[in-house]
Design a protein around this motif. Structure first.
Motif, mmCIF file in Angstrom:
data_model
loop_
_atom_site.group_PDB
_atom_site.id
_atom_site.type_symbol
_atom_site.label_atom_id
_atom_site.label_comp_id
_atom_site.label_asym_id
_atom_site.label_seq_id
_atom_site.Cartn_x
_atom_site.Cartn_y
_atom_site.Cartn_z
ATOM 1 N N ARG A 108 0.828 -1.213 0.000
ATOM 2 C CA ARG A 108 0.000 0.000 0.000
ATOM 3 C C ARG A 108 0.856 1.255 0.000
ATOM 4 N NH1 ARG A 108 -2.127 2.866 4.553
ATOM 5 N NH2 ARG A 108 -3.657 4.403 3.849
ATOM 6 N N ASN A 109 1.923 1.266 0.782
ATOM 7 C CA ASN A 109 2.812 2.434 0.817
ATOM 8 C C ASN A 109 3.444 2.691 -0.544
ATOM 9 O OD1 ASN A 109 2.231 2.782 3.515
ATOM 10 N ND2 ASN A 109 4.105 1.792 4.248
ATOM 11 N N ALA A 110 3.742 1.613 -1.272
ATOM 12 C CA ALA A 110 4.339 1.768 -2.601
ATOM 13 C C ALA A 110 3.334 2.349 -3.596
ATOM 14 C CB ALA A 110 4.858 0.425 -3.100
ATOM 15 N N LEU A 111 2.056 1.994 -3.439
ATOM 16 C CA LEU A 111 1.027 2.445 -4.375
ATOM 17 C C LEU A 111 0.428 3.796 -3.993
ATOM 18 C CD1 LEU A 111 -0.923 -0.899 -4.916
ATOM 19 C CD2 LEU A 111 0.781 0.132 -6.421
ATOM 20 N N GLU A 112 0.535 4.160 -2.736
ATOM 21 C CA GLU A 112 -0.136 5.360 -2.235
ATOM 22 C C GLU A 112 0.236 6.637 -2.994
ATOM 23 O OE1 GLU A 112 -2.965 6.527 0.932
ATOM 24 O OE2 GLU A 112 -2.347 4.670 -0.008
ATOM 25 N N PRO A 113 1.509 6.878 -3.325
ATOM 26 C CA PRO A 113 1.820 8.115 -4.077
ATOM 27 C C PRO A 113 1.087 8.192 -5.404
ATOM 28 C CG PRO A 113 3.834 7.161 -3.162
ATOM 29 C CD PRO A 113 2.746 6.150 -2.960
ATOM 30 N N GLU A 114 0.928 7.053 -6.070
ATOM 31 C CA GLU A 114 0.247 7.045 -7.365
ATOM 32 C C GLU A 114 -1.239 7.343 -7.214
ATOM 33 O OE1 GLU A 114 1.683 6.907 -10.255
ATOM 34 O OE2 GLU A 114 3.654 6.704 -9.310
ATOM 35 N N VAL A 115 -1.874 6.762 -6.206
ATOM 36 C CA VAL A 115 -3.316 6.973 -6.051
ATOM 37 C C VAL A 115 -3.607 8.391 -5.559
ATOM 38 C CG1 VAL A 115 -3.635 6.165 -3.670
ATOM 39 C CG2 VAL A 115 -5.445 5.797 -5.321
ATOM 40 N N VAL A 116 -2.721 8.957 -4.730
ATOM 41 C CA VAL A 116 -2.907 10.345 -4.289
ATOM 42 C C VAL A 116 -2.742 11.297 -5.467
ATOM 43 C CG1 VAL A 116 -1.993 12.186 -2.821
ATOM 44 C CG2 VAL A 116 -2.247 9.878 -1.904
ATOM 45 N N LEU A 117 -1.731 11.061 -6.311
ATOM 46 C CA LEU A 117 -1.551 11.889 -7.505
ATOM 47 C C LEU A 117 -2.762 11.771 -8.431
ATOM 48 C CD1 LEU A 117 0.111 13.708 -9.327
ATOM 49 C CD2 LEU A 117 1.255 11.652 -10.219
ATOM 50 N N ASP A 118 -3.245 10.549 -8.605
ATOM 51 C CA ASP A 118 -4.434 10.324 -9.432
ATOM 52 C C ASP A 118 -5.615 11.127 -8.889
ATOM 53 O OD1 ASP A 118 -6.336 9.351 -11.161
ATOM 54 O OD2 ASP A 118 -6.135 7.256 -10.578
ATOM 55 N N ALA A 119 -5.793 11.103 -7.568
ATOM 56 C CA ALA A 119 -6.882 11.856 -6.948
ATOM 57 C C ALA A 119 -6.707 13.354 -7.149
ATOM 58 C CB ALA A 119 -6.962 11.526 -5.457
ATOM 59 N N ALA A 120 -5.471 13.838 -7.025
ATOM 60 C CA ALA A 120 -5.209 15.271 -7.196
ATOM 61 C C ALA A 120 -5.534 15.740 -8.614
ATOM 62 C CB ALA A 120 -3.758 15.575 -6.867
ATOM 63 N N LEU A 121 -5.310 14.891 -9.587
ATOM 64 C CA LEU A 121 -5.518 15.260 -10.986
ATOM 65 C C LEU A 121 -6.966 15.076 -11.443
ATOM 66 C CD1 LEU A 121 -2.289 13.714 -12.582
ATOM 67 C CD2 LEU A 121 -2.707 16.102 -11.945
ATOM 68 N N ILE A 152 -8.510 8.588 10.068
ATOM 69 C CA ILE A 152 -7.464 8.601 9.043
ATOM 70 C C ILE A 152 -7.796 7.620 7.939
ATOM 71 C CG2 ILE A 152 -5.062 7.925 8.622
ATOM 72 C CD1 ILE A 152 -4.380 9.208 11.346
ATOM 73 N N TRP A 153 -8.264 6.432 8.295
ATOM 74 C CA TRP A 153 -8.610 5.435 7.274
ATOM 75 C C TRP A 153 -9.765 5.932 6.409
ATOM 76 C CZ3 TRP A 153 -8.638 1.395 11.727
ATOM 77 C CH2 TRP A 153 -7.302 1.087 12.059
ATOM 78 N N ASP A 154 -10.738 6.598 7.033
ATOM 79 C CA ASP A 154 -11.861 7.138 6.260
ATOM 80 C C ASP A 154 -11.388 8.238 5.307
ATOM 81 O OD1 ASP A 154 -13.714 5.425 7.352
ATOM 82 O OD2 ASP A 154 -14.413 6.843 8.879
ATOM 83 N N PHE A 155 -10.401 9.017 5.739
ATOM 84 C CA PHE A 155 -9.833 10.032 4.853
ATOM 85 C C PHE A 155 -9.221 9.375 3.616
ATOM 86 C CE2 PHE A 155 -6.243 12.499 3.289
ATOM 87 C CZ PHE A 155 -6.758 13.788 3.195
ATOM 88 N N HIS A 156 -8.465 8.301 3.829
ATOM 89 C CA HIS A 156 -7.832 7.624 2.698
ATOM 90 C C HIS A 156 -8.867 6.980 1.785
ATOM 91 C CE1 HIS A 156 -3.499 8.031 3.382
ATOM 92 N NE2 HIS A 156 -3.823 8.101 4.665
ATOM 93 N N ARG A 157 -9.949 6.471 2.353
ATOM 94 C CA ARG A 157 -11.010 5.916 1.512
ATOM 95 C C ARG A 157 -11.607 7.002 0.616
ATOM 96 N NH1 ARG A 157 -12.136 3.108 6.586
ATOM 97 N NH2 ARG A 157 -11.515 0.918 6.356
ATOM 98 N N ALA A 158 -11.693 8.232 1.154
ATOM 99 C CA ALA A 158 -12.190 9.353 0.342
ATOM 100 C C ALA A 158 -11.190 9.706 -0.760
ATOM 101 C CB ALA A 158 -12.461 10.563 1.226
ATOM 102 N N VAL A 159 -9.896 9.573 -0.468
ATOM 103 C CA VAL A 159 -8.873 9.786 -1.502
ATOM 104 C C VAL A 159 -9.059 8.778 -2.623
ATOM 105 C CG1 VAL A 159 -6.399 9.701 -2.016
ATOM 106 C CG2 VAL A 159 -7.191 10.784 0.096
ATOM 107 N N TYR A 160 -9.262 7.515 -2.256
ATOM 108 C CA TYR A 160 -9.427 6.463 -3.267
ATOM 109 C C TYR A 160 -10.682 6.713 -4.112
ATOM 110 C CZ TYR A 160 -6.188 4.173 -0.022
ATOM 111 O OH TYR A 160 -5.138 3.870 0.804
ATOM 112 N N ALA A 161 -11.724 7.252 -3.479
ATOM 113 C CA ALA A 161 -12.950 7.545 -4.215
ATOM 114 C C ALA A 161 -12.734 8.651 -5.256
ATOM 115 C CB ALA A 161 -14.062 7.956 -3.247
ATOM 116 N N ALA A 162 -11.763 9.526 -4.991
ATOM 117 C CA ALA A 162 -11.493 10.631 -5.914
ATOM 118 C C ALA A 162 -10.616 10.210 -7.082
ATOM 119 C CB ALA A 162 -10.821 11.775 -5.155
#
Length: 230
Positions: A110-123, A154-164
């Motif tokens: 998850r830590n390895a993938l997290e930067p990619e999913v956060v960037l995806d959400a930002a874009l 915190i986990w709910d915040f990350h779930r919202a990131v994944y939804a974005a």
């Protein structure tokens, strides 16, 4: 000619006969080349020693899992299915979920993938996504003095990131890994007030980075987020 089954279904194991038969046929299917004929219903009943009703229940399970295909007519019967990579991924996760090391291993992936999913959400985030993330951030800040409550926020915040995020495969994998990790909360809770404040700051930086939509800001925020978890 179909091979003879070498493993017989056991009695009194606590598992249903249909599940045991399904496991037996699944093992045979996974060892065979795709589209290999595994037998007819009649031959499988005879080889395994079960009633047609039990076999039919087993075959329904296996077909739903994509492990076999059924064909009718001359030359028909039960066949090994073409491998489905998504099924293999799911089966791999199921195999390791009860392993004592699986939480740590899931965290690494998850830590390895997290930067990619956060960037995806930002874009790709919408105003609705940003509103949800801001609400989740307010909950994090309100629970800074809690233990399990802060972790859940915190986990709910990350779930919202994944939804974005727009990449559903990436988001789904991260969501599944997070849910597995969250099921073993005691091992990963922030312990001290300083750790908790640092976690809050790290997630505030993630929110601001996603709001910005700037890849460079996202990269900086991920460094701060990762530092907060060391």
């Amino acid at each position: 000619m179909a091979r003879e089954m070498t493993v017989q279904v056991s009695a009194g194991s606590g598992r249903s006969r249909a599940v045991e038969v399904a496991d037996l046929i699944a093992q045979r299917s996974q060892k065979a080349d795709p589209n290999t004929h595994l037998g007819t219903k009649q031959s499988l009943c005879k080889e395994i020693g079960v009633a047609p009703g039990t076999l039919n229940e087993s075959l329904r399970m296996l077909e739903a899992q994509g492990l076999i295909t059924m064909r009718t007519g001359p030359g028909g019967g039960v066949f090994a299915a073409e491998p489905d990579p998504f099924v293999h991924i799911g089966q791999a996760m199921i195999r390791v979920r009860d392993d004592a090391r699986s939480v740590a291993q899931s965290a690494v992936v998850r830590n390895a993938l997290e930067p990619e999913v956060v960037l995806d959400a930002a874009l790709n985030r919408s105003e609705e996504h940003l509103a949800l993330l801001r609400e989740r951030m307010r909950v994090i800040e309100a629970r800074v003095d809690e233990d399990l409550g802060l972790a859940h926020a915190i986990w709910d915040f990350h779930r919202a990131v994944y939804a974005a995020a727009d990449n559903e495969v990436l988001a789904s994998i991260c969501r599944g890994l997070l849910d597995h990790i969250a099921g073993h909360a005691e091992a990963i809770l922030p312990k001290t007030p300083e750790q908790k404040r640092t976690r809050v700051e790290g997630h505030r930086a993630l929110l601001e980075a996603i709001e910005s939509g700037d890849p460079d800001v996202v990269a900086e925020a991920m460094e701060l987020h990762e530092e907060a978890h060391r």
